[in-house]
Design an enzyme around this catalytic site. Structure first.
Site, short mmCIF file in Angstrom:
data_model
loop_
_atom_site.label_atom_id
_atom_site.label_comp_id
_atom_site.label_asym_id
_atom_site.label_seq_id
_atom_site.Cartn_x
_atom_site.Cartn_y
_atom_site.Cartn_z
CG ASP A 197 0.64 -2.59 6.30
OD1 ASP A 197 -0.36 -2.67 6.87
OD2 ASP A 197 0.45 -1.65 5.19
CE LYS A 220 -7.31 -0.15 6.41
NZ LYS A 220 -8.00 0.22 5.08
CB CYS A 271 -3.62 3.26 -1.75
SG CYS A 271 -4.76 4.57 -1.18
CD GLN A 305 -7.01 -4.54 4.05
OE1 GLN A 305 -7.83 -5.22 4.27
NE2 GLN A 305 -7.00 -3.17 3.75
CG HIS A 346 -1.98 0.94 1.48
ND1 HIS A 346 -1.67 2.37 1.79
CD2 HIS A 346 -3.22 0.84 1.23
CE1 HIS A 346 -2.85 2.89 1.93
NE2 HIS A 346 -3.91 2.08 1.23
#
Ligand code: PLP
Length: 404
Positions: A199, A225, A363, A202, A122
């Protein structure tokens, strides 16, 4: 038993209509809807507890501080971190990564030093490194992938040099859904003496994450999220690393003492939390974590896996369907294009049928360049989605296809 209908009752927004059609919300990768308990935690705290944390001797301030610090413990337990000193509250994944890049880059990177990222990052895990490159002359190296959307681990191994200072990779791609073998990648990095930032924007909403099992040195995620509020997120860091990093921002809360000559910084985790934290946000984030934990992250993962398998199967029956991301380990994200239909047109027309999907580059423009496209339509599933909604998506796409 996973009772999706019962779960749906916890999310009032799922009852609403758009354009006279029942809402089908497939934009969960961008942000998730909120269960009643999360929204109530926000109003309850504003109505009955609100006071600034840490600095007050009075009852409300102490109560607000207790809630805020209890939330830190909830996050610690959820990630299986060793200590609450390792849980830094931020505004979200993007701020967590910027904090990390700024502090780590300042302390440990010099001109010519290298960071390894991947082709499926991202922008939040690309641009901060480019800003650092502009400031300090560091070099970005990029792990490539195959056409299924899986990172090439042999190539990854070859990117290491004596100038490699950090690996910064996503656990799950927000476009392809690929679940990267992060544990193995951390092992490789550590064998080269290099720490890893993961990261988790997600991954955290969709699977059990155990930072100690992954042996990740740093891990970032966003509250919104994972059914929590906007404006709050987390940076996890191993204490031995956080101790070595300089503060990110200066101000209140991150100091122990200040004179005009010198400031002594506060201990962990407060050293990285300048200014009034979003203490209402942290309380409601903890509520969201309690909510998913009660259902069970493994149950959520199994249910969403079933939805994704079904979605992949059904979408593939559509003529002209091209799916991007067919990794063996795949999370609940399906990116696609149909024939020559522009992703924006597809998204706009699906919206008229009450189906919310995301369109565009998500993104992840360098990934789009790798795929040779400008953008995709993305349907991303959450714990409250159903197979019937996927059927409606398939019917919707077919209807749009006929119009073209
Ligand atoms: N990283 C990934 C993989 C994402 O999908 C996102 C958001 O879509 C981010 C980082 C940025 O998250 P936020 O906007 O909450 O900071």
């Amino acid at each position: 038993m996973y009772d999706v209908n019962k779960i749906r009752e916890d999310f009032p927004i799922l009852q609403r209509e758009v354009y006279g059609k029942p809402l089908i919300y497939f934009d969960n990768g961008a942000t998730t809807q909120k269960p009643r308990c999360v929204v109530e935690a926000i109003t309850d705290e504003y109505y009955s507890v609100n006071a600034n944390v840490h600095r007050g001797v009075h009852f409300l301030s102490q109560q607000a501080t207790d809630l805020h610090e209890a939330s830190r413990e909830t996050v610690r337990k959820f990630l299986n971190a060793a200590s609450t000193n390792e849980i830094i509250f931020t505004r979200g994944t993007t701020e967590s990564i910027n904090l990390f890049v700024s502090s780590f880059g300042e302390e440990f990177m010099r001109e010519g030093d290298e960071v390894i990222i991947s082709v499926m990052e991202h922008h939040s895990n690309i641009v901060p490194w480019q800003l650092l490159a502009a400031r300090k002359g560091i070099v970005l190296k990029v792990i490539p992938m195959n056409d299924k959307g899986e990172l090439l681990l042999d190539e990854y191994e070859k990117l290491f040099s004596e100038r490699t200072k950090i690996v910064s990779i996503t656990q799950v791609s927000n476009v392809l859904g690929t679940v990267n073998p992060v544990k193995q990648m951390v092992e490789t990095a550590h064998a080269h003496g290099v720490p890893v930032l993961v990261d988790g924007a997600q991954s955290v909403p969709h699977m059990t994450v155990d930072v100690r099992d992954l042996d990740a040195d740093f891990f970032a995620f966003s509250g919104h999220k994972i059914y929590g509020p906007t404006g709050v997120g987390v940076l996890y860091g191993k204490e031995e690393w956080l101790d070595k990093l300089p503060p990110y921002q200066g101000g209140g809360e991150m100091i122990q003492s200040v004179t005009f000559e010198k400031t002594v910084f506060n201990e962990l985790p407060y050293k990285f939390e300048a200014g009034t934290p979003d203490y209402i946000g942290t309380t409601s984030l903890a509520k969201a974590i309690d909510y998913v934990s009660a259902i069970g992250m493994d149950n959520i993962a199994a249910y969403e896996h079933e939805l994704t398998e079904y979605g992949m199967q059904q979408l593939k029956t559509i003529e002209g369907m091209r799916i991007f991301g067919e990794a063996e380990h795949k999370s609940s994200v399906i990116s696609f294009l149909v024939g020559n239909i522009h992703h924006f047109d597809m998204g706009t027309l699906l919206d008229r049928l009450g189906i919310a999907v995301r369109t565009g580059h998500h993104c992840a423009q360098p990934l789009m360049q790798r795929l040779g496209i400008e953008g995709t339509v993305r349907a991303s599933f959450a714990l409250y989605n159903t197979k019937e909604e996927i059927d409606a998506l398939v019917a919707g796409i077919q209807r749009v296809s006929k119009m073209f």
